[in-house]
Structures are given as C-alpha cells and as structure tokens.
Design an enzyme around this catalytic site. Structure first.
Site, PDB file in Angstrom:
ATOM      1  NE  ARG A   4      -5.523  34.556  10.978  1.00  0.00           N
ATOM      2  CZ  ARG A   4      -4.853  35.500  10.226  1.00  0.00           C
ATOM      3  NH1 ARG A   4      -4.052  36.288  10.581  1.00  0.00           N
ATOM      4  NH2 ARG A   4      -4.803  35.178   8.876  1.00  0.00           N
ATOM      5  CE  LYS A  54      -9.269  26.352   6.464  1.00  0.00           C
ATOM      6  NZ  LYS A  54      -8.386  27.510   7.066  1.00  0.00           N
ATOM      7  CD  GLU A  58      -8.831  30.223   4.434  1.00  0.00           C
ATOM      8  OE1 GLU A  58      -9.102  31.476   4.731  1.00  0.00           O
ATOM      9  OE2 GLU A  58      -8.629  29.607   5.525  1.00  0.00           O
ATOM     10  NE  ARG A  84     -13.357  25.392  10.742  1.00  0.00           N
ATOM     11  CZ  ARG A  84     -12.824  26.333  10.048  1.00  0.00           C
ATOM     12  NH1 ARG A  84     -12.145  26.207   8.909  1.00  0.00           N
ATOM     13  NH2 ARG A  84     -12.795  27.526  10.466  1.00  0.00           N
ATOM     14  CE  LYS A  99     -14.331  30.578   9.558  1.00  0.00           C
ATOM     15  NZ  LYS A  99     -13.291  31.148   8.853  1.00  0.00           N
ATOM     16  CG  ASP A 153     -12.615  34.639   8.207  1.00  0.00           C
ATOM     17  OD1 ASP A 153     -13.071  33.624   8.897  1.00  0.00           O
ATOM     18  OD2 ASP A 153     -11.623  34.651   7.753  1.00  0.00           O
ATOM     19  CD  GLU A 189     -15.258  27.789  12.776  1.00  0.00           C
ATOM     20  OE1 GLU A 189     -15.364  26.678  12.603  1.00  0.00           O
ATOM     21  OE2 GLU A 189     -14.442  28.577  12.314  1.00  0.00           O
ATOM     22  CD  GLU A 220      -8.547  36.104  11.313  1.00  0.00           C
ATOM     23  OE1 GLU A 220      -9.281  35.004  11.713  1.00  0.00           O
ATOM     24  OE2 GLU A 220      -8.099  36.133  10.213  1.00  0.00           O
ATOM     25  CD1 TRP A 274      -8.244  35.410   0.714  1.00  0.00           C
ATOM     26  CD2 TRP A 274      -5.955  35.113   0.045  1.00  0.00           C
ATOM     27  NE1 TRP A 274      -7.959  33.992   0.876  1.00  0.00           N
ATOM     28  CE2 TRP A 274      -6.573  33.812   0.599  1.00  0.00           C
ATOM     29  CE3 TRP A 274      -4.899  34.986  -0.468  1.00  0.00           C
ATOM     30  CZ2 TRP A 274      -6.127  32.658   0.501  1.00  0.00           C
ATOM     31  CZ3 TRP A 274      -3.984  33.825  -0.519  1.00  0.00           C
ATOM     32  CH2 TRP A 274      -4.566  32.831   0.115  1.00  0.00           C
TER      33      TRP A 274
END
Lengths: 720, 720
Positions: free
Chosen positions: B188, B307, B311, B344, B380, B385, B407, B413, B563
C-alpha cells in the site's frame, strides 16, 4: 571610487554567497552527475570569461534552444558569471550556435558536409570581425552534442582559445537498455527502482526525465529501450504506448529515441490470436497494425528489441521457425516507418547438451545473410554472461553479412552490484580492442561494431543501464563513471578508457592533477582487482544462485547444469578449468584460426583466459614459476590487496572532494574490502577441497570453514 | 559614504543572490517538507531578528545539540541572517535551551515538574538581566520538540515576543507503522519503494534517514515500526537486527525508538522449533532469547507489533490459544527490558460467516482484562478497513480494562492513492471526535485514545506511513499534509484539523492569508469530496480487486465473500445498503446503547452512515426531499463538482506558490478530476442496473456503458 565600491562589495558578496552555499540544498549528493558546473578556480574563471561572454543561438530549433540553455547554465556556474543567451548579437567572445541552414553559419564556409546528422565542429572563428567560438552541425542535436563537448573542455580545464574540433560518432545506434519492469522493479538493478513511474505516466512526469535526457545527450546516447527484454505484452497496449509517447516527447529534443522490448507472444496475450507463428499472415498483420499504432503516437519510434527463445522466453522456434524468420517478420512491420529490430543472440536451450559458450554461435552463424536490412543482431561482449572477464564473443567477426551490435552490461550483475568500485571502461575497452582476426590482424571488435570491418552502415552499441531512482542515479558515486564511459565508447569505440576516466573524474570531483592521476589509476586497476578476488585466471560464473552476489562455486543443485558454478570451473582432484579445446567442447574452434590456435594451446593462451579454455593440473607451472594452485591463491590475495590499496588511496584524497561524497565512497570501499576477503576466503576454502595442497607461504587461511560460507543466505538481494 | 557603498552593494548582492537562487539546486521539489526555512518577508525578518540573535545551548546532550543546529539552520534561513549557536554567552534576544538539570534553567524557577519526559515550555524571560526566550524541558528530546515549535511559530508568522507556551503530549506512543518489506517494496505504498535500503544497511546509510527523523521529531512522532505487519521472520535474524540497530542509532537523538513487526511463526521458521504455541515453554524461551538479542543491539528497542490470525497470518489460534495468550507470552519476553507489545485487533476469519464488521469486537471484547500490562491493543479507526468514511470502531469504549491504541492509515489505500488530493486531518478528527457514550456523553474516541476516559497511562496512536523514496516523500505535495496532521493529532487528539492544515500550508507554501484561507478550505472539503465521488451515504469497500484503485462495485468473484464489493453494498431491485440493525447482522448492537439506538434507526442515523447500517429502498425519502436514488446520484455529482472546484481554486493560487510545485499539483488535480468522473460514471452505470430509474434532471449519463468500466485492468498498480 567605483573601484572602491566594488572592492567593498566583494567581501559582502562573498559572504552572501558563502551563506547561501552553506545551505542544505547545495549538498553534493551525486544527483548532478558529471554536469555539476561548480565554479572553477579563480584563475581558470578569468581565463575562460573573455571566451564565453555570450551565447548566440537561433530560437527556432528545440535542440539548439536546449544547447543554449545548457551553455548558459554550465558557463554561468563554472565561471560564476551571467553568460546570457540571445538570438542575435555577436559580441567579442560570443559562442555562436547553428546549423548549416543558418545564414551566419553558412557565411563561415565550414566543412559541414561530412559530419552527417550528428557530428559537429567547434572552432575559433571571427564573426562580423569579432572573435567568437562557433558550434556548427547539420542538425540541432549535433549542435547540442557540440555544446556539451565545449562544456566538458571548460569543466576539465582544456584551452578553448584556438579550438578546432571535429567529432562524428562512429556508431549509429548508441542505446541504453533498461531492464525495467512495469511494476518499477529493475532486473539486475542496484540503484533503487525504475525511474519510469509507469503508474503516473503520462499525466504526471518527473523532472528527472529531463535530467536523464541531459545526461545521456551529454555523452552522445541517442536511444533508450524503456522496458525489460524479459518483456510483458502489456507494454504494447494503448495505455502503455501513451506512456512511452510521453517519454518520447520529453527525450526528442535531446536526440533520444525510444524503443520497446517486444514480447514475442503478444499477439496471443493481448491480440487474441491463437498463435505467434511468424509465418502466419494474421500474426504479421497484427504486428503491422501494432507498429502503425505505435508510430501514430511516436512518429520517431526507434523499433523493437527482442529476446526470443532464451531463458524461457517465447520465440519463433516455438513454431519451428528460425530467429531470422522471427526478426524479419517484425522488421517488415516497422520498416515502412523507418524502424529497426534488434534481435538478441543471447540464446541457449534447455535441450542442448553442448557447452553453453558454443550455443549462440552455433545458432546464429548459419543465419548470416538471412536477416532483413533493418535487423541488427545484438551480441553480448562474451559468450557466457557479463562476467568480470570474458574473452570476446566468437560471433564478432563471424557474421560478415549481418550487422552486429554490442551489448555491454553497465549494471554490475556479476561484479559486486553497485557496492564494489569497478570501472568498466577498462572492461569495455578490452573487449573492443580484442582482435578477431576475421580479416587478418587489426580486425578488432571495435571495427566490427563500427561497421568499418565489413562495410555495414547500420551499427550499434547497447548498454544495460545501471540507472535507478537512487539520488546518485547509479547506486554509488563511482558507478556513474560506467554510464559515462559507455556513452563515450559508443560514440568512439576506439577511445581511451583511461582518458575517459580522467574526463569523468575531473568533471565529477576535481580537475586537480594531484587528484585525477591517482583516481584514474585506481579506476583502471579496479577491474583487474575484481577479476582477481572473484574469478582469476579465466574462472567464471562462480556467483551464488539467482542474485549472483557473493561466491557460490560449490553450487551444484540447480535445475539446469549450465546454471551451476560447478559446470563452469570443473574442479577435481587433478585440476580446474573448462576444457574448450578440441579435447573438450572445442568452443575455441569458433574463433578465427589464429585466435583459435593461440587460445587453444595451453602454452600460448594468455593466463587471464587460462581456465576459460583449459582444464589445468593443480601443479601446472605458471609464468611466475608458481604452480597453478599457488598462483590461484596469489591472485585472490592480490585482489584483496588491491582493494585495500584503493581504500588507502581514496582516504588520502579527502582534500579534493566534498566531505559527503568522500565519506560515501569510503563506506563503499569498506564494504568492498570486507567482501573481497569473503570472496577470496570462500573460494580458497572450496577449491582447497580439490587441490589438497597447502596455501603458499604468507597466505593466511580462510577466516571460516567452508560450511560457514555455504550457509550464508541473501533472500532479499536486489535485482533478482 | 559607507552608506553609499552599501547602497551600491545592495543591487549587486541581490543580483548574485538571484543568480544563485536561479540554480537548479534550489528547485522546490518538496523534499524539504514543512521544514523549508525559506526567507520570510522583509518586514517579518525585521520583526523576528531582535528576538533570535543567538542560540545558547549546552553541548552535552545530543538532542539539544540537534535542537540548536535546527534552530540555527531554520532561523538563518527564515531570517536570512547568521543566528549563531554557542554554549555560553547570553546576548539580548538569545534563545536559551536546556533541561531542568541545567544551572541557568534551574535559576529561572520554571514549572517543569508537570511536563513529563517529553513536554516543554517556551517562555519570554530575562536571563542575567537580558531579554531572552527559553525552551526548557526535562529531557533533551523535550527541548528539541520545543525548538521545532518555536520554529513553527516563526514559519507561520506568529508573534514570539511575549511567549508563554506549555505543551505536553497527551499520547505516549506516537508511531508510524511502515508496511515496508525487506525487498523494499511497500504494501500500500504509493510514493516509490521503501526508504529503508536494507541491502546496504548497516554499512551504508542514506542522508534521508536523518531527514526522516527531523521531520518526525518536528511533529512529535516518537516511534517507528520498521517492517510490514505482514512480516517475514528474517527481520528477526542477526543481520537484520544489526540493520535495525543502525537506524535506531540514527533516530535515538531525535527521540524516535524503533519497533519491529514480529512474525508469529518465527520460532519455527528461523528458530528450528516444531511449534509456535505460545504456551510451549520452548517457544517462550526462544522469544525471550530473541528479545535479549535485540535489546543487546538496541537498548531502547520499543517492542513488537503483531498481526496474528488475520488474512492468512499465523497466530496463537493455530494452537487453540487466544490472542491474549499470544500477546502475553511475547510481552513477557520484552518486559524485563521495558518493551511493549502492540497486538492488532484487525482480525477476521475465513470460517466465520458473521458480518466482517462484527468480528474484531466479538473476538476481543471477551478478552478485556486478560492482557498483560505491557500489551496495548491496536484498533483500526473503523471496523472494516480504512474506507473514505467509516463509523468509529465499536471496540473503542468497549474494553475499559485494556489500553487501546488507534491505527489510522496515512497512506491512501482506498482513497485514490497519492494521486488524489484528500486531506486526512478531517477524517482523523472526525473519528477522534466521535462520541462512544461508553461513560456517558463526552466519551469521545480521543479520550479513549489519550487514556483519560478509563485512566490508562499507556496510550498510543499509530499511522500507517505514506513515505517512500519519491523526492517529495509521499508521492504528492499534498500528501505531506497527511503525515503532518497525523503527528500533530497524535500529540493532541483534540487538536483542530483545520488549524493544523493552516500551519502546514503556511510552512509548506506561503503564509499569505490570501493563500492559506482558500487552501485550508479546499483541504477540509477534500475529504467529503472523495467520499462523495467514491462511496457516498455510507457505502464502502467498492474498490477494484486487490489494488483498490478505481471502482469495482460489481466484483463478486473473489474467494472470500467479504472481499467482494457486492458483500458490502447489497444492491438489489428494492434498494441498497448493509442491514446491520437487529433485522440484519446487528453489528450496531456492539455500540453503547445511545449510539446503537441512533445508528440503528433509519430515522435518526446520520445520512453519511445510512447505507453502512441499513438496507434502504431506492425510493426512500431523504432529508433533501429527494428519493435515495436521486440523492445518491446527486452526491456523486457533488463529489465530481468539488474536484472541479479544487482545480479552479488551485489555478488561482499560482502567485503564491513556486512554479514547479504549483504545476505539479495542477497535474495531479487534473488526474483526480478525470478519475472522480470515472468513479461517478462507473458507479452510477452499475447501480442503475438495480435501481432502474432515470437520473435526476441535469445529471448527465455515464460516458461509457458498464462493460467499458468492467473491462478496465490495472495489472501494475503500485502497492499491491
């Protein structure tokens, strides 16, 4: 009184200048390359000022406008004076620019007719009764080349008061090959990512594109292949053509054409065809339409560079067609537009059990005379792959009916990346001066390349670029010299690498002879140093897998035999080296008979190529009187010692170089010293397992055992 | 007579200055960020000069030496005068630097005890009877922060003659997170490759590392996580620890600690263990030894960012252990050294069929109170996201026993990469000002983050960096503002984004109110513009696959349901939007009851979040009186119009900005204008296939049909 005023001012002005010059923006970070234009010594300023009072240039040619601007910029900086550029007035001491079509130039009656499109004259003349310097050519680009030449003379302190210079390039195509991918990674790039920001192009351009063009024009480079020879078809799609066109627009007034590497299978991948067979009319029609599309966007597009049927790339042989079939089909597509095809001879095949060094010759030699007249075959300097030292490629001199262009690698894939100081001018010169004996003595590679040996008008020299986004462009200060030397040698393949190094060092650092002499000596010796500490006596391709950084002579587990270092050195209990004589692969027979005889006989082969051509017993007696094993170790030691000497020498040169760049080079040399030792130690530790002999007296044992060296891993090495 | 001399000199000096300033080295390329230090207007220079005659600073503290050097550099440039720095003498108008331990500072009797380690005072005082400005703190870094503050006041034209400033950071950990890979690619990243040249470290360092530290220190950032949260175990090997240590050495005097992202499975990958189970004693021992090894090289190492189980990353759940089990084991390893673990909360699982927006809360809320005291959970800003707009994350306020750190993503991004002008200060401020109602009204996210709501001493804010090797650092001039705003808001989460924008614009371009006012207005509106042209009314995650550039609302073919954009917008014949009320996923219930009630009711939910929480009929009547479909199209049109307005406005500001940067921003705005239109057209073309209604009057049809937009491909988009 006025004089008193100016006297008083002088101190103040100097104080202001010093204050401004102390600012961070003037830090010497290498960005300016050899076009630094920092003020000369006062005495030199005084000497040149009367000879550079003004620049008189017509405004209608974009290249001449650039030449005038560059002279203004350069002379104003070097002479710390405003040297104005204007269209008309000729003052005493003016520099007059122009082409044969200009009235004032024509009136001088200069012999321009033999200069071609790119050559130039620089002469001290009188114009309207006033002393002046004229830079004249048949094109604006010729004038621009002349302007850079004049600047170089001033930068290096050469006199320009009674000047009479004529310069014409001996080679037509002087090209950089960028192995730059569309994602901005650079294959074998060690200076950061690609300077082409494909994502932002064409809308957003970087000022660096202009400085790239300036630097290249200053050394006569007139073309650039923008994308990697391991090409993606996407580079031929409309969006990427528009991006390339934007770069072409920027480069055009600097005399630089853009070229593209063509992916052979593009007709399938982006054209929707079922085949890329060069004899299929639909394929030929697709390429013709693609060429038309490109030329509509880039009227002076140079043409295609092709890597086909090599290292997994598709090519005409996938359809049982020859390289000539493939090249000629593409050549027909660009021919109506004046374009060319550069077809690489770097081929070797999975299936072929022959010595890899033989394969390009075996493949291409039979095709001599079968290529279209706008095809030029691009041949690497040696038959393997850009090693620290290779004998010249046997194809040079062996294809008299086909124009061959040289491919040098400026980026140091096998020579310590950007970290090691290695001046490649010496390597380029060695290859170019090699005698092929194709038409008897004096048939040098240079004369193959410049077309004079076999009467070819189409000539070329390509260098795989070492350029990236690093602030210093090339990943280190001294790697700039390799870009520079390439350009100068492409203009004149018989130029002196030593003289070029002196020019570069003077322009880049200091013209003080107390600096230039030792630095040039260091540069010239640096190439032999890397040969000694990596691959002495004709050894080759011993680098670690994939990234090619550091020693890996023990590697024997790669899929293809000829990717393994053990394939090349063939060390065993008896000796070491690749027998390429008639008792071995007989690659030596690909050379002209006098060369083949010399190289094929262990008594006459130069020691520098000994193990390239011969498998030699460990106790073979060398010219030094030492046995081979002892000589090998001695060479490794010599390479290490040479780097230590470079370090010591550079340390003494601090008075001549700004602190930032001096320290920068010192840090690089420290790494090189450590890594030269690593190469020496690892190689000796490994070869000793075959030779089983003691090290010669005074030669220390490796610092670690062999397993230590074998265990080193570099998973994120750049350029891989 | 002397006056006459100086009068005569003046013109000459100005000519020399103009000549030097016209050189290429002073080009405004954005490298200097907000620390440009170009000369102020003459009147301002005259005003400040008596107040900045000299810098008096002790020489024993490296941070204070840097503060003095920065003041020297900054004031000398701004005031076009030599402002000397020395250890002792106090002249009238001096700037005195020092800590509580200094004799001269102690004599002033300043209230330093409540400043903590990083706070500072700036005051107009008398020292030895002479007027002076003192910058005092309890540490050298505090002094450095104060020095940058004083410089900012001068840069932006604020008075400093009767100054009395006290500033203490409200947040302890103010960190950049670099998603930088060891091969220098940046996940990113839209500003070129990573500034960390891992290959050349530790031997060879780049001057940029120092400028990075200067820029961060100037906005109070005190830590940096060097490597991507999608981490490689190699970053924990000895060679990479040595590289990180070199960076730590450079950053230390700037008050910046280094942290590393830890790969959960490193004990297996580089440790030779069979497991990474956090409850396995061998695993804990491996991490303890690894922490000891790191701290031996970096005594002030900050700790680990992790993390895990997200993912595809490994984590403690691979061994049926909780996130707390994992975090606490790592925390124990760094605890003896004073290190921390940032764990995270960005987790969502393949197997979990629940609304992705729910999953982090469902996973972490039950762990509240179970984390070791040197663990901080990094959340976050929103539950999906980093979208152009997200409601605040429901975890804020929901884990009172656990310190949570914010965060934010500084790199854009999902907001048009570096190409689109979007000032994120407005986004950050919106999240921080959101009221969680966790302890009644006024329980803002800012008060969760600064620890005041729940009494946590350990607090933090992380920003995913937008920094790369591009000359302007961030890929565009205006993206520098996002780095700047992040730092300022990390220091004070209740600061005004508008005020910060004004500071930045003044320091970066011009302090002229005729420039600052319109630019700040444009910046503040820019965030709503991107929401409007990409994802209005609470839509989210409609970006194209993988690279997240450009519209892809139609994408429905990805492996994981969550996604796919269609998962998020759920458009159908009846309406559009994700029902997160109790008739749907009930994610809204994760908020405190007053918030849940407001968001869960279509009558009270803010329209900006409407489609985030509700599936709404196309003919739903909006506040404007328009039906939803018409409102949606109107918002898209508004976004496009806003970009056109930004372009027009910036065009009028040319008189205030150097030509290079002005033109640079114009080119970026041209791209943004085209792409805002693309977003609007593609989105409307797609959603119209569900809504099946005409566009509102005056709204033009998309330029192309839907298939055109669906066919666009960007195989080499950066950062992917």
């Amino acid at each position: 009184m006025r004089k008193g005023v100016f006297g008083a001012c002088r101190a103040l002005i100097l104080a202001v200048v010093a204050l401004l010059a102390s600012g961070p923006a003037l830090a010497e970070d290498g960005y300016d390359l050899w076009l630094r234009y920092r003020p000369l010594a006062d005495s030199a300023q005084a000497r040149y000022r009367p000879l550079a009072t003004a620049i008189a240039a017509p405004q209608d040619d974009p290249s001449i406008r650039i030449a005038a601007a560059e002279l203004h910029r350069g002379l104003s900086g070097l002479l710390r004076a405003d040297v104005p550029a204007s269209a008309d007035a000729i003052a005493p001491g003016a520099i007059l620019l122009g082409t044969s079509g200009d009235r004032r130039i024509a009136a001088l009656g200069l012999p321009l007719s033999t200069l071609g499109r790119e050559g130039y004259l620089i002469r001290s003349v009188r114009v309207d009764g006033k002393p002046a310097t004229v830079i004249a050519a048949n094109s604006g680009v010729g004038v621009l080349y002349g302007a850079f030449h004049l600047l170089r003379l001033v930068q290096t302190g050469d006199p320009i008061d009674r000047i009479d210079i004529r310069s014409v390039p001996k080679v037509e195509l002087r090209l950089l090959n960028h192995w730059d991918n569309l994602d901005r990674s650079v294959e074998r790039g060690y200076a950061g990512q690609s300077i082409w920001d494909w994502w932002k192009l064409p809308d957003i351009t970087n000022p660096r594109y202009v400085d790239y063009a300036r630097a290249n024009a200053s050394i006569g480079i007139n073309g650039t292949v923008l994308n990697n020879v391991n090409a993606k078809a996407d580079s031929l799609t409309a969006p990427y053509i528009a991006k390339a066109a934007k770069l072409a627009d920027i480069f055009r007034p600097y005399g630089i054409r853009v070229y593209l590497s063509a992916r052979w299978s593009a007709p399938i991948e982006i054209g929707g065809l079922k085949t890329a067979d060069p004899l299929d009319p639909a394929v030929a029609a697709w390429w013709k339409a693609k060429a038309d599309e490109i030329y509509a966007a880039i009227p002076d597009f140079g043409g295609f560079l092709v890597k086909a049927n090599s290292e997994g790339q598709p090519g005409p042989q996938d359809y049982q067609r020859s390289h000539a079939d493939g090249a000629n089909m593409l050549a027909a597509a660009v021919k109506p537009h004046g374009g060319i095809v550069m077809w690489r001879a770097f081929v070797y095949a999975h299936e072929n059990p022959d010595d890899r060094a033989r394969q390009a010759y075996d493949e291409f030699k039979p095709l001599d005379g079968r290529f279209a007249d706008n095809v030029i075959v691009q041949v690497k300097n040696g038959a393997i792959d850009f090693q620290p030292r290779e004998p010249f490629h046997p194809l040079f001199g062996a294809m008299p009916k086909t124009p061959l262009m040289m491919e040098f690698q400026i980026t140091k894939e096998y020579l310590g990346f950007a970290t090691h100081l290695v001046y490649l001018g010496a390597l380029f010169e060695e290859t170019l001066a090699s005698d092929t004996f194709a038409k008897g003595k004096g048939s040098t590679v240079a004369r193959v390349i410049d077309g004079s040996l076999e009467g070819h008008a189409r000539t070329g020299m390509a260098g795989v670029a070492n350029i990236g986004v690093d602030r210093d462009w090339t990943g280190s200060q001294f790697d700039q010299a390799n870009w520079y030397a390439f350009g100068r040698l492409a203009w004149d393949p018989e130029a002196s690498a030593r003289r070029i190094a002196a020019d570069w060092a003077g322009m880049t650092f200091s013209t003080d002879p107390a600096f230039v002499a030792p630095v040039v000596d260091m540069m010239m010796r640096s190439r032999e140093a890397v040969v000694d500490y990596m691959t002495p006596l004709g050894l080759h391709h011993l680098m670690a897998t994939g990234h090619h950084y550091g020693p890996g002579p023990w590697v024997d587990d790669l899929e293809r035999p000829d990717w393994n270092p053990v394939y090349y050195h063939r060390a065993d209990a008896q000796g070491i080296g690749f027998d390429r004589t008639k008792t071995g692969s007989n690659a030596v027979a690909q050379y002209a008979p006098p060369v083949a005889r010399q190289l094929g006989d262990i008594r006459t082969v130069p020691e520098r190529d000994l193990l390239w051509f011969h498998h030699v017993r460990w106790d073979h007696r060398m010219a030094s009187g030492r046995i081979l094993w002892d000589e090998l170790v001695t060479r490794y030691d010599r390479g290490v010692a040479e780097v230590a000497a470079m370090r010591a020498r550079w340390a003494t040169l601090a008075p001549y170089v700004d602190a930032d760049r001096h320290a920068d080079v010192m840090r690089f040399l420290a790494v090189q010293a450590r890594e030269a030792q690593w190469w020496r130690d690892a190689s000796i530790a490994y070869f000793a397992t075959f030779a089983r002999r003691p090290l010669p007296a005074g030669s220390p044992p490796p610092a670690h055992d062999l397993d230590y060296y074998k265990a080193l891993r570099f998973p994120y090495a750049p350029g891989n």
